[in-house]
Write an enzyme that holds these catalytic residues in place. Structure first.
Site, PDB file in Angstrom:
ATOM      1  N   SER A 190       1.860  -2.485  12.044  1.00  0.00           N
ATOM      2  CA  SER A 190       0.485  -2.047  11.912  1.00  0.00           C
ATOM      3  C   SER A 190      -0.186  -2.747  10.724  1.00  0.00           C
ATOM      4  CB  SER A 190       0.440  -0.517  11.787  1.00  0.00           C
ATOM      5  OG  SER A 190      -0.836  -0.012  12.102  1.00  0.00           O
TER       6      SER A 190
ATOM      7  N   ASP B  86       0.660   0.944  18.828  1.00  0.00           N
ATOM      8  CA  ASP B  86       1.059   0.804  17.424  1.00  0.00           C
ATOM      9  C   ASP B  86       2.574   0.854  17.247  1.00  0.00           C
ATOM     10  OD1 ASP B  86       1.548   1.725  14.534  1.00  0.00           O
ATOM     11  OD2 ASP B  86      -0.626   1.439  14.530  1.00  0.00           O
TER      12      ASP B  86
END
Length: 355
Positions: free
Chosen positions: A42, A206
């Site tokens: 991320s 993610d």
């Protein structure tokens, strides 16, 4: 100082990733400290890509300065995007009189965003949807991080269909892979990337759901033993969350720390076997674990500021990261390549099976 090599493991945490911006900026000042590999998830993937591209472009201090320039550009653009795009997103999802726009912004933008993402999806944008992070990555002064030059880069994302982690590296660590790693599904549409193993295009979310960050790629015997983890989500938080916001924030932190804690528990088990002399003549690696963190700062922040940082927060996070890295260098530079600076056994005290 004698030259030393390390691996970096960079956690994700939205705008709180600006803490790692400061940490990396400070570490890059040290000529004796060489970064062999970076595993990022991320925001950690964004930071890792920026550093990798700079170090891959030039050798020596020129590469370090290029990496710092990339980081500065990255977070300047992220700051501008967070200042503008989220409010525009709220307006487009829930049209209202202009006077009420101002009231909503002053009252609680984060509360509006949280409520809207429970009702509306990124797919509701239709043809007007765009992932704002794409132009940020492509617009870096040194944008090429999909190569085999410089430190190895590992980018983690979560396969939506299987729920498993996928780690992208070398030429596969593309802009799309980093976007996938940073794809919070309530804000961004899933990122589709071809998987040569399955022969199909897979959708990704993610990477924090399955590896935040993934440590196992750093066990490669060709890489140094030292893994320096830059923590974004606090491991410990005193007090019992009681309000809905406090409960939600702590659930977020625990969830995004769970895979890291699992990997650290496995490393701690291997270390016990080494200490007992039960790993002789085995190919298993005994990693040396270090952490750079500021739990005091992170405990003062809420999970909502990861998505909507307040004015000045990014610079505050950068400065805190620089201070934390400076303290780490002062206290632990001599220990690098020799011993752990994190007591994993102490970290897991009280987590055993209770009869």
């Amino acid at each position: 100082m004698q030259d030393k090599s390390i691996n970096l493991a960079l956690q994700g945490g939205g705008a709180h990733g600006a803490f790692a911006w400061g940490v990396l900026h400070r570490l890059l000042d040290e000529k004796w400290l060489h970064i062999a590999a970076i595993s990022g998830t991320s925001a950690g993937a964004l930071n890792g890509a920026a550093v990798k591209a700079g170090l891959a472009r030039h050798a020596g201090m020129r590469g370090r300065r290029a990496a710092q320039t990339n980081l500065d550009c990255l977070w300047r653009e992220v700051g501008q995007a967070s200042d503008n795009s989220v409010v525009r997103w709220m307006h487009s999802m829930l049209p209202m009189p202009r006077s009420l726009h101002r009231v909503a912004e002053m009252f609680s933008p984060a509360a509006w965003l949280d409520g809207l993402t429970r009702v509306f999806s990124p797919y509701d944008y239709g043809p007007f949807y765009t992932n704002t992070l794409g132009p940020v990555l492509r617009g870096l002064p040194y944008p090429d991080f999909s190569n085999t030059q410089g430190p190895r880069l590992f980018v983690s994302a979560t396969n939506v269909r299987t729920g498993r982690i996928r780690v992208f590296t070398n030429h596969q660590a593309s802009v799309e892979a980093v976007l996938a790693s940073a794809c919070l599904p309530n804000l961004f549409r899933s990122v589709e990337i071809h998987d040569p193993d399955t022969g199909r295009r897979e959708a990704y979310w993610d990477g924090g759901f399955t590896g935040n960050p993934a440590l196992f790629p750093l066990y490669d015997k060709a890489l140094p033993r030292d893994i320096v983890i830059v923590n974004i989500n606090p491991l410990m938080r005193d007090g019992i969350p009681k309000t809905p916001v406090e409960i939600s924030d702590r659930v977020n932190e625990i969830s995004f720390n769970s895979t890291l804690m699992s990997e650290l528990r496995a490393i701690n088990f291997v270390k016990r076997l080494f200490a007992e002399g039960r790993m002789q003549n085995r190919p298993m690696k005994n990693p040396l674990i270090h952490m750079i963190l500021d739990d005091t700062l992170m405990n003062d922040l809420s999970a909502r500021s990861k998505v909507m940082p307040g004015p000045g927060l990014l610079e505050r996070m950068k400065e805190a990261g620089q201070v934390a890295a400076d303290s780490f260098i002062e206290q632990h530079a001599d220990a690098l390549n020799r011993q752990d600076t994190v007591d994993l056994a102490e970290l897991f005290v009280g987590s055993g099976i209770v009869g």
